[in-house]
Design a protein around this motif. Structure first.
Motif, short mmCIF file in Angstrom:
data_model
loop_
_atom_site.label_atom_id
_atom_site.label_comp_id
_atom_site.label_asym_id
_atom_site.label_seq_id
_atom_site.Cartn_x
_atom_site.Cartn_y
_atom_site.Cartn_z
N UNK A 26 13.24 3.46 6.69
CA UNK A 26 13.84 2.86 5.54
C UNK A 26 15.29 3.12 5.38
N UNK A 27 15.81 4.16 5.94
CA UNK A 27 17.19 4.42 5.97
C UNK A 27 17.80 3.91 7.02
N UNK A 28 17.36 4.13 8.28
CA UNK A 28 18.21 3.78 9.70
C UNK A 28 17.95 2.44 9.95
N UNK A 29 16.84 1.89 9.80
CA UNK A 29 16.54 0.53 10.37
C UNK A 29 15.58 -0.37 9.31
N UNK A 30 16.36 -0.62 8.43
CA UNK A 30 15.66 -1.84 7.14
C UNK A 30 14.98 -2.77 7.79
N UNK A 31 15.59 -3.10 8.96
CA UNK A 31 14.87 -4.47 9.56
C UNK A 31 13.47 -4.19 9.96
N UNK A 32 13.17 -3.01 10.82
CA UNK A 32 11.98 -2.67 11.15
C UNK A 32 10.74 -2.22 10.01
N UNK A 33 11.65 -1.67 9.15
CA UNK A 33 10.77 -1.31 7.79
C UNK A 33 10.30 -2.62 7.28
N UNK A 34 11.27 -3.53 7.02
CA UNK A 34 10.51 -5.10 6.79
C UNK A 34 9.64 -5.61 7.63
N UNK A 35 9.77 -5.48 8.77
CA UNK A 35 9.00 -6.09 9.82
C UNK A 35 7.43 -5.27 9.66
N UNK A 36 7.48 -4.07 9.36
CA UNK A 36 6.13 -3.36 9.28
C UNK A 36 5.52 -3.66 7.81
N UNK A 37 6.33 -3.50 6.96
CA UNK A 37 5.63 -3.78 5.52
C UNK A 37 5.82 -4.91 4.96
N UNK A 38 6.42 -5.91 5.50
CA UNK A 38 6.55 -7.18 5.21
C UNK A 38 7.37 -7.50 3.77
N UNK A 39 8.16 -6.64 3.29
CA UNK A 39 9.04 -6.80 2.37
C UNK A 39 10.38 -6.21 2.61
N UNK A 40 11.30 -6.45 1.83
CA UNK A 40 12.74 -5.66 2.05
C UNK A 40 12.61 -4.19 1.10
N UNK A 41 13.58 -3.71 1.67
CA UNK A 41 13.60 -2.22 0.96
C UNK A 41 13.83 -2.32 -0.40
N UNK A 42 14.65 -3.20 -0.81
CA UNK A 42 15.07 -3.51 -2.53
C UNK A 42 13.57 -4.00 -3.12
N UNK A 43 12.94 -4.73 -2.44
CA UNK A 43 11.47 -5.40 -2.95
C UNK A 43 10.70 -4.25 -3.10
N UNK A 44 10.56 -3.32 -2.16
CA UNK A 44 9.58 -2.17 -2.06
C UNK A 44 9.92 -1.24 -3.17
N UNK A 45 11.00 -0.69 -3.21
CA UNK A 45 11.49 0.14 -4.31
C UNK A 45 11.56 -0.42 -5.55
N UNK A 46 11.83 -1.61 -5.80
CA UNK A 46 11.59 -2.24 -7.36
C UNK A 46 10.07 -2.46 -7.82
#
Length: 191
Positions: A26-46
């Motif tokens: 979530x912090x170091x590789x937001x691109x991989x976070x998005x690949x795994x959970x299928x949403x951006x970090x911003x969308x996840x947090x909101x």
């Protein structure tokens, strides 16, 4: 007689990957976070922010629920995978949870999302100005007769676990999976 050591030793449980996804990627590789959970970090947090105070996440039990962000991650992981990767056991292994927990956590998330309070804020019809712009675009780029009509069309493939028994070949899609092709249409006119 053939083995040097007995085979009945339990297989050690692998470490859960969800904490790594939520704390490191979530912090170091937001691109991989998005690949795994299928949403951006911003969308996840909101999304977490909007649903975390829903009553479904509170109980009177001696056993507290896991945090909302973990329940949301489990549900999103399930939604983003199909076949064996979306099985209760596989998702539970990814999350470090029991095999029945993913269904319960997904149910909690969907209960919160489908509440009228959330839906009325998240799903909104276009304003008169937005409608007017869209109608002008349709008239300029398409058929003029369609100017006063609105149609929303969306389609998606719903993957099936296995080939259906009856007419199974009909369910084989362009992505080489068995699935249902769902299309939703909403027609509005204001002549």
């Amino acid at each position: 007689m053939r083995y040097e050591e007995p085979c009945d030793k339990p297989i050690p449980r692998p470490p859960a990957q969800m904490p790594h996804t939520l704390e490191v990627l979530k912090i170091e590789r937001p691109d991989q976070f998005r690949e795994i959970l299928r949403v951006t970090l911003h969308t996840f947090d909101k999304l977490r922010e909007k649903i975390e105070h829903d009553p479904v996440f509170f109980n009177n039990s001696n056993n507290a629920q896991i945090p909302v962000k973990e329940q949301l991650a489990i549900a999103l992981y399930r939604f983003g995978h199909d076949g064996n990767a979306a099985s209760q056991v596989s998702v539970g292994r990814w999350a470090g949870a029991g095999k029945g927990s993913p269904a319960l956590h997904t149910k909690h998330i969907m209960t919160a999302i489908l509440r009228q309070s959330f839906m009325s804020e998240a799903v909104q019809m276009p304003t008169a100005e937005e409608k007017s712009k869209a109608k002008a675009w349709v008239e300029a780029h398409s058929c003029r007769a369609w100017r006063h009509g609105w149609i929303f069309v969306d389609g998606t493939l719903i993957p099936l676990f296995d080939r259906p028994h009856w007419y199974g070949e009909s369910y084989f899609d362009r992505k080489c999976n068995y699935s249902l092709n769902i299309q939703v249409c909403c027609c509005l006119t204001d002549l």
